[in-house]
Design a protein around this motif. Structure first.
Motif, PDB file in Angstrom:
ATOM      1  N   THR A 264       0.812  -1.215   0.000  1.00 40.49           N
ATOM      2  CA  THR A 264       0.000   0.000   0.000  1.00 40.49           C
ATOM      3  C   THR A 264       0.848   1.268   0.000  1.00 40.49           C
ATOM      4  N   ARG A 265       2.122   1.162   0.379  1.00 42.18           N
ATOM      5  CA  ARG A 265       2.988   2.345   0.434  1.00 42.18           C
ATOM      6  C   ARG A 265       4.137   2.280  -0.567  1.00 42.18           C
ATOM      7  N   GLY A 266       4.196   1.208  -1.353  1.00 40.14           N
ATOM      8  CA  GLY A 266       5.269   1.099  -2.329  1.00 40.14           C
ATOM      9  C   GLY A 266       5.491  -0.340  -2.739  1.00 40.14           C
ATOM     10  N   SER A 267       6.495  -0.551  -3.582  1.00 44.63           N
ATOM     11  CA  SER A 267       6.786  -1.883  -4.116  1.00 44.63           C
ATOM     12  C   SER A 267       8.287  -2.103  -4.155  1.00 44.63           C
ATOM     13  N   LEU A 268       8.685  -3.370  -4.358  1.00 44.40           N
ATOM     14  CA  LEU A 268      10.104  -3.670  -4.545  1.00 44.40           C
ATOM     15  C   LEU A 268      10.255  -4.768  -5.587  1.00 44.40           C
ATOM     16  N   ARG A 269      11.481  -4.830  -6.145  1.00 44.87           N
ATOM     17  CA  ARG A 269      11.801  -5.857  -7.143  1.00 44.87           C
ATOM     18  C   ARG A 269      13.235  -6.307  -6.960  1.00 44.87           C
ATOM     19  N   TRP A 270      13.421  -7.633  -6.943  1.00 44.29           N
ATOM     20  CA  TRP A 270      14.762  -8.234  -6.877  1.00 44.29           C
ATOM     21  C   TRP A 270      14.866  -9.288  -7.957  1.00 44.29           C
ATOM     22  N   GLN A 271      16.037  -9.335  -8.635  1.00 44.45           N
ATOM     23  CA  GLN A 271      16.275 -10.295  -9.699  1.00 44.45           C
ATOM     24  C   GLN A 271      17.571 -11.052  -9.434  1.00 44.45           C
ATOM     25  N   GLN A 272      17.502 -12.384  -9.517  1.00 43.09           N
ATOM     26  CA  GLN A 272      18.643 -13.226  -9.168  1.00 43.09           C
ATOM     27  C   GLN A 272      19.826 -13.027 -10.102  1.00 43.09           C
ATOM     28  N   GLU A 273      19.595 -12.656 -11.333  1.00 44.31           N
ATOM     29  CA  GLU A 273      20.710 -12.493 -12.264  1.00 44.31           C
ATOM     30  C   GLU A 273      21.419 -11.144 -12.095  1.00 44.31           C
ATOM     31  N   THR A 274      20.834 -10.245 -11.325  1.00 39.98           N
ATOM     32  CA  THR A 274      21.513  -9.016 -10.879  1.00 39.98           C
ATOM     33  C   THR A 274      21.330  -8.928  -9.368  1.00 39.98           C
ATOM     34  N   PRO A 275      21.941  -9.845  -8.619  1.00 39.32           N
ATOM     35  CA  PRO A 275      21.559 -10.051  -7.217  1.00 39.32           C
ATOM     36  C   PRO A 275      22.063  -8.995  -6.250  1.00 39.32           C
ATOM     37  N   ASN A 276      22.989  -8.159  -6.684  1.00 40.80           N
ATOM     38  CA  ASN A 276      23.571  -7.193  -5.760  1.00 40.80           C
ATOM     39  C   ASN A 276      22.773  -5.899  -5.651  1.00 40.80           C
ATOM     40  N   GLN A 277      21.637  -5.831  -6.323  1.00 41.26           N
ATOM     41  CA  GLN A 277      20.808  -4.628  -6.244  1.00 41.26           C
ATOM     42  C   GLN A 277      19.360  -4.989  -5.942  1.00 41.26           C
ATOM     43  N   LEU A 278      18.690  -4.057  -5.294  1.00 42.68           N
ATOM     44  CA  LEU A 278      17.276  -4.186  -4.937  1.00 42.68           C
ATOM     45  C   LEU A 278      16.599  -2.874  -5.284  1.00 42.68           C
ATOM     46  N   ASP A 279      15.578  -2.931  -6.126  1.00 42.00           N
ATOM     47  CA  ASP A 279      14.858  -1.725  -6.518  1.00 42.00           C
ATOM     48  C   ASP A 279      13.623  -1.540  -5.642  1.00 42.00           C
ATOM     49  N   VAL A 280      13.488  -0.352  -5.102  1.00 44.62           N
ATOM     50  CA  VAL A 280      12.355  -0.009  -4.238  1.00 44.62           C
ATOM     51  C   VAL A 280      11.626   1.178  -4.861  1.00 44.62           C
ATOM     52  N   PHE A 281      10.297   1.099  -4.886  1.00 49.42           N
ATOM     53  CA  PHE A 281       9.470   2.109  -5.542  1.00 49.42           C
ATOM     54  C   PHE A 281       8.475   2.682  -4.523  1.00 49.42           C
ATOM     55  N   PRO A 282       8.853   3.748  -3.814  1.00 50.36           N
ATOM     56  CA  PRO A 282       7.923   4.355  -2.855  1.00 50.36           C
ATOM     57  C   PRO A 282       6.701   4.922  -3.569  1.00 50.36           C
ATOM     58  N   LEU A 283       5.561   4.905  -2.884  1.00 47.95           N
ATOM     59  CA  LEU A 283       4.337   5.438  -3.469  1.00 47.95           C
ATOM     60  C   LEU A 283       4.463   6.937  -3.748  1.00 47.95           C
ATOM     61  N   ASP A 284       5.099   7.651  -2.820  1.00 46.79           N
ATOM     62  CA  ASP A 284       5.286   9.100  -2.969  1.00 46.79           C
ATOM     63  C   ASP A 284       6.774   9.413  -2.870  1.00 46.79           C
ATOM     64  N   GLY A 285       7.463   9.290  -3.987  1.00 42.94           N
ATOM     65  CA  GLY A 285       8.894   9.553  -3.978  1.00 42.94           C
ATOM     66  C   GLY A 285       9.583   8.878  -5.143  1.00 42.94           C
ATOM     67  N   PRO A 286      10.849   9.193  -5.370  1.00 39.76           N
ATOM     68  CA  PRO A 286      11.565   8.633  -6.513  1.00 39.76           C
ATOM     69  C   PRO A 286      11.958   7.177  -6.283  1.00 39.76           C
ATOM     70  N   GLN A 287      12.165   6.479  -7.374  1.00 42.71           N
ATOM     71  CA  GLN A 287      12.656   5.101  -7.305  1.00 42.71           C
ATOM     72  C   GLN A 287      14.008   5.068  -6.611  1.00 42.71           C
ATOM     73  N   GLN A 288      14.223   4.035  -5.805  1.00 43.31           N
ATOM     74  CA  GLN A 288      15.489   3.869  -5.085  1.00 43.31           C
ATOM     75  C   GLN A 288      16.155   2.567  -5.526  1.00 43.31           C
TER      76      GLN A 288
END
Length: 384
Positions: A264-288
């Motif tokens: 309800t406040r955002g989302s995240l995405r992780w991919q095993q083939e690029t495992p050293n990064q985690l993308d976080v998408f806040p509902l009100d704010g820039p992608q991290q």
């Protein structure tokens, strides 16, 4: 070690991962069902001739006859699936700590038996769902559990491979031979092999409890005995929904495992083939983009990083973190101290038993005309 002999893939991974921790030494093994090959292979690994055994039964009997300060302090089971249960049961009954590859066993009855045995002995039992060893998976779990994403509404986990897009079984490929054989692999193909990983990753990160499943299993390659593609709709207790895909006929793809969690406040995405990064998408704010090695990560994620940021870590290091958790737990027991909670993390026997239940319910759903099949795991009352 039991299994992992000549031509085996996963045995070498386990050996390298355990060695990477600096906590384990391979001192005994039954590496093949052929006694001569087993004994010869053990010696190529530096195992003494008198502890390179011709069978796992001989290893258990003769190791138990050794003085406590000499005998093995744990066993790693890396055989094809059909041997997990008898080997794990025998060593668990002997109160020898077990690290077992996944899926745990063939049936929930077998899993329940292991739960009862381990509840009685109190011995450690780990299951190597190795993707939970990645630092950024642990970071994702800590973000979700701390409420950064708010209430979880939907989870999507996709595991796509292409290595079984053709009929490799029967052509000398040992991995394809046993993984597509119901007698050795169990009742499921792609669902058991990689779908079980997807279920564990999803559950570990979100903490959600599966309530019901609607599954479609397909065997695309002619002559294959088990499914090579699975599409699942999931319902969780509390109202969240999910999608799980396990596909081994995705031609050209390698190990495309990804997890997305929508809250309800955002989302995240992780991919095993690029495992050293985690993308976080806040509902009100820039992608991290969170990176492994950062001091901003949770203590568990930082503890799972072996080298500074900017130096990539991957599959073997994540696998090693599972062994590191086991090693920290066993060493703490020996030294009479409390294990470091950030290090002593590994999938348990309970996780493995829940995974077996998930496989069974998926197969049941796929063969049913009902839209939804109840999939609540009822073994929670039997805790190891």
């Amino acid at each position: 070690m039991v299994g992992g002999g000549p031509g085996a893939f996963i045995g070498g991974v386990h050996r390298r991962a355990a060695a990477l921790t600096g906590q384990f030494e391979l001192v005994a093994g039954a590496f093949s069902s052929d006694p001569e090959r087993s004994q010869a292979f053990g010696q190529t690994l530096g195992v003494a001739a008198d502890r390179s055994y011709g069978s796992w039964e001989a290893m258990l009997e003769q190791e138990l006859a050794l003085p406590p300060d000499v005998r093995i302090q744990g066993v790693s089971i890396v055989t094809p699936n059909h041997l997990h249960y008898p080997v794990a049961r025998a060593f668990a009954q002997a109160s020898i700590p077990v690290v077992c590859d996944k899926p745990l066993v063939h049936t929930s009855e077998q899993a329940g038996d292991l739960l009862r045995i381990v509840a009685g002995t109190g011995s450690l039992f780990a299951v190597t769902y190795n993707y939970t060893g990645y630092p950024m998976v642990r970071q994702a779990r800590d973000l979700v559990r701390s409420g950064v994403l708010g209430e979880v509404r939907k989870v999507q986990v996709l595991y796509n491979q292409g290595w079984l897009a053709t009929r490799l079984e029967g052509q000398g490929n040992l991995q394809a031979d046993w993984r597509t054989d119901p007698r050795r692999s169990g009742i499921a193909g792609a669902v058991g092999d990689i779908g079980s990983h997807a279920e564990n990753l999803m559950t570990t990160v979100t903490g959600l409890t599966l309530e019901a499943v609607c599954a479609d299993l397909t065997t695309f390659v002619p002559g294959r005995a088990l499914d090579d593609d699975a599409s699942l709709l999931l319902r969780f207790q509390g109202g969240a929904r999910g999608i799980l895909t396990a596909c081994q006929i995705a031609g050209g793809l390698e190990n495309d495992l990804s997890l997305q969690v929508f809250g309800t406040r955002g989302s995240l995405r992780w991919q095993q083939e690029t495992p050293n990064q985690l993308d976080v998408f806040p509902l009100d704010g820039p992608q991290q983009r969170w990176m492994r090695g950062s001091s901003a990560l949770s203590s568990a994620a930082q503890s799972a990083s072996q080298v500074p940021g900017g130096h990539p870590e991957g599959f073997t290091e994540a696998f090693a973190n599972i062994y590191r958790g086991v090693g920290e737990t066993l060493l703490a027991q020996q030294e009479g101290r409390v294990p470091d909670p950030d290090i002593a993390q590994f999938p348990t026997l309970e996780d493995g038993a829940r995974g077996v239940h998930f496989i069974e319910k998926t197969v049941e759903s796929a063969s049913s005309r009902q839209k939804w099949t109840s999939a609540v795991w009822k073994e929670r009352s039997v805790h190891c």
